[in-house]
Design an enzyme around this catalytic site. Structure first.
Site, PDB file in Angstrom:
ATOM      1  N   ASN A  10     -17.671   6.974  40.520  1.00 33.11           N
ATOM      2  CA  ASN A  10     -17.125   6.332  41.506  1.00 33.11           C
ATOM      3  C   ASN A  10     -16.120   7.236  42.240  1.00 33.11           C
ATOM      4  O   ASN A  10     -15.193   7.612  41.937  1.00 33.11           O
ATOM      5  CB  ASN A  10     -16.533   4.979  41.114  1.00 33.11           C
ATOM      6  CG  ASN A  10     -15.721   4.428  42.120  1.00 33.11           C
ATOM      7  OD1 ASN A  10     -16.061   4.591  43.372  1.00 33.11           O
ATOM      8  ND2 ASN A  10     -15.060   3.590  41.819  1.00 33.11           N
ATOM      9  N   LYS A  12     -14.991   7.035  44.963  1.00 30.03           N
ATOM     10  CA  LYS A  12     -13.892   6.172  46.033  1.00 30.03           C
ATOM     11  C   LYS A  12     -14.064   6.783  47.272  1.00 30.03           C
ATOM     12  O   LYS A  12     -15.127   7.229  47.910  1.00 30.03           O
ATOM     13  CB  LYS A  12     -12.585   6.124  45.248  1.00 30.03           C
ATOM     14  CG  LYS A  12     -12.869   5.444  43.908  1.00 30.03           C
ATOM     15  CD  LYS A  12     -11.589   5.387  43.179  1.00 30.03           C
ATOM     16  CE  LYS A  12     -11.776   4.729  41.668  1.00 30.03           C
ATOM     17  NZ  LYS A  12     -10.468   4.454  41.111  1.00 30.03           N
ATOM     18  N   HIS A  96     -15.081  -4.003  42.435  1.00 32.29           N
ATOM     19  CA  HIS A  96     -13.999  -3.244  41.759  1.00 32.29           C
ATOM     20  C   HIS A  96     -12.614  -3.630  42.193  1.00 32.29           C
ATOM     21  O   HIS A  96     -12.663  -4.292  43.283  1.00 32.29           O
ATOM     22  CB  HIS A  96     -14.254  -1.684  42.657  1.00 32.29           C
ATOM     23  CG  HIS A  96     -13.520  -0.556  41.768  1.00 32.29           C
ATOM     24  ND1 HIS A  96     -12.164  -0.540  42.080  1.00 32.29           N
ATOM     25  CD2 HIS A  96     -13.869   0.348  40.853  1.00 32.29           C
ATOM     26  CE1 HIS A  96     -11.904   0.229  41.234  1.00 32.29           C
ATOM     27  NE2 HIS A  96     -12.646   0.938  40.558  1.00 32.29           N
ATOM     28  N   GLU A  98     -10.188  -2.386  43.240  1.00 35.49           N
ATOM     29  CA  GLU A  98      -9.500  -1.859  44.562  1.00 35.49           C
ATOM     30  C   GLU A  98     -10.140  -2.476  45.850  1.00 35.49           C
ATOM     31  O   GLU A  98      -9.583  -2.642  46.666  1.00 35.49           O
ATOM     32  CB  GLU A  98      -9.849  -0.244  44.569  1.00 35.49           C
ATOM     33  CG  GLU A  98      -8.969   0.622  43.725  1.00 35.49           C
ATOM     34  CD  GLU A  98      -9.584   1.958  43.032  1.00 35.49           C
ATOM     35  OE1 GLU A  98     -10.559   2.324  43.792  1.00 35.49           O
ATOM     36  OE2 GLU A  98      -9.040   2.290  42.333  1.00 35.49           O
ATOM     37  N   GLU A 166     -13.254  -2.758  33.634  1.00 34.67           N
ATOM     38  CA  GLU A 166     -12.378  -1.861  33.862  1.00 34.67           C
ATOM     39  C   GLU A 166     -10.845  -2.387  34.021  1.00 34.67           C
ATOM     40  O   GLU A 166     -10.198  -3.184  35.090  1.00 34.67           O
ATOM     41  CB  GLU A 166     -12.591  -1.267  35.443  1.00 34.67           C
ATOM     42  CG  GLU A 166     -13.876  -0.466  35.400  1.00 34.67           C
ATOM     43  CD  GLU A 166     -13.802   0.495  36.785  1.00 34.67           C
ATOM     44  OE1 GLU A 166     -13.966   1.685  36.420  1.00 34.67           O
ATOM     45  OE2 GLU A 166     -13.507   0.085  37.611  1.00 34.67           O
ATOM     46  N   GLY A 172      -6.988   5.269  37.057  1.00 40.99           N
ATOM     47  CA  GLY A 172      -6.240   6.399  37.619  1.00 40.99           C
ATOM     48  C   GLY A 172      -4.758   6.498  36.971  1.00 40.99           C
ATOM     49  O   GLY A 172      -4.070   7.299  37.615  1.00 40.99           O
ATOM     50  N   SER A 211      -9.552   5.885  33.701  1.00 41.25           N
ATOM     51  CA  SER A 211      -9.169   6.959  32.752  1.00 41.25           C
ATOM     52  C   SER A 211      -9.985   7.759  31.742  1.00 41.25           C
ATOM     53  O   SER A 211      -9.508   8.355  30.756  1.00 41.25           O
ATOM     54  CB  SER A 211      -7.746   6.834  32.634  1.00 41.25           C
ATOM     55  OG  SER A 211      -6.823   6.649  33.309  1.00 41.25           O
TER      56      SER A 211
HETATM   57  P1  PGA Z   1     -10.783   6.573  37.064  1.00 44.19           P
HETATM   58  O1  PGA Z   1     -11.310   5.437  37.698  1.00 44.19           O
HETATM   59  O2  PGA Z   1     -11.665   7.003  36.134  1.00 44.19           O
HETATM   60  O3  PGA Z   1      -9.914   7.623  38.057  1.00 44.19           O
HETATM   61  O4  PGA Z   1      -9.633   5.739  36.029  1.00 44.19           O
HETATM   62  C1  PGA Z   1     -12.193   4.498  37.483  1.00 44.19           C
HETATM   63  C2  PGA Z   1     -12.647   3.616  38.312  1.00 44.19           C
HETATM   64  O5  PGA Z   1     -11.881   3.146  39.153  1.00 44.19           O
HETATM   65  O6  PGA Z   1     -14.044   3.319  38.470  1.00 44.19           O
END
Ligand code: PGA
Length: 249
Positions: A10, A12, A96, A98, A166, A172, A211
């Site tokens: 992903n 983003k 997601h 976000e 998630e 993150g 992460s």
């Molecule tokens: P990350 O994000 O691996 O940077 O923690 C995962 C995601 O949001 O899909």
């Protein structure tokens, strides 16, 4: 039950035309005769068409990070699932955290988007996960159950649905649940899926996201009910993303 691991990147809101990431990954894919895993990259909309040409024939699949509920029409700034299919996508990430936070997407909207995506012939990577406050107040299972029930569309099966668990607080941040916690939640999600779609749930892949990196991927991916990863930060470096995939076998 053997489920082929899915390693999904992903990106983003990252990536420009000049970047070499997709080309490097395509070459790594081509360097291997066969893959025990499936790999998909989900760049921003602006890169989909170009990257589709870069990765063609490599075995790497293309996915998007969102779509509209409609196939076309007066929806300024939106992208339809039919357009994603047209440009070569096979996957779309929906729900997601976000999107849920930045754009106020709720379960009903996620379900409507997922329904439209399936109709367009896309496979859906459906994201669910609890916030830190929800975890701290003991609501982890309830939140994931509610999101799953509320956002899963009709007509899903193992070849058009992937779930991504998630935990929002792990995205993150460099933090992750313990491995037993991840396994317990994945097993719970699978049990819930069985109540929703029956025995087919045993074949649906449930990804862990939050992460994941080369240093922790091996042990997370080895958990019984973890069938791959949805990877943000570490998917932006070809060598890290590839190292994660190599640990999925
Ligand atoms: P990350 O994000 O691996 O940077 O923690 C995962 C995601 O949001 O899909």
């Amino acid at each position: 039950m053997a489920r082929r691991p899915l390693i999904a990147g992903n990106w983003k809101m990252n990536g420009l035309l000049a970047d070499s990431l997709a080309g490097t990954l395509a070459n790594l894919m081509k360097s291997q005769q066969a893959w025990s895993f499936e790999m998909v990259v989900c760049p921003p909309f602006t890169l989909l068409h170009y990257l589709g040409t870069i990765i063609a024939g490599s075995g790497l699949a293309l996915g998007a990070q969102d779509c509209h509920t409609r196939g076309n029409g007066a929806h300024t700034g939106d992208i339809s699932p039919i357009m994603l299919k047209d440009v070569g996508c096979s996957y779309v990430i929906l729900g997601h955290s976000e999107r849920r936070t930045d754009h106020g997407e709720d379960d009903a909207l996620v379900r409507a988007k997922a329904t439209a995506a399936l109709e367009a012939g896309l496979k859906v990577i459906l994201c669910i996960g609890e916030t830190e406050a929800e975890r701290d107040s003991g609501k982890t299972l309830l939140v994931n159950q509610t999101q799953l029930r509320g956002s899963i569309p009709a007509g899903v099966h193992a070849t058009n649905l992937v779930i991504a668990y998630e935990p929002v607080w792990a995205i993150g941040t460099g933090r992750t649940p313990t491995n037993p916690e991840i396994q317990d939640i994945h097993a719970f999600i699978r049990k819930e899926l069985i109540t929703l779609i029956g025995a087919e749930a045993e074949r649906v892949r449930i990804l862990y996201g939050g992460s994941m990196k080369p240093g922790n991927a091996g042990e997370i991916l080895a958990l019984t009910d973890v069938d791959g990863g949805l990877i943000g930060g570490a998917s932006l470096k070809a060598e890290d993303f590839w190292a994660i995939a190599q640990q999925s076998a």
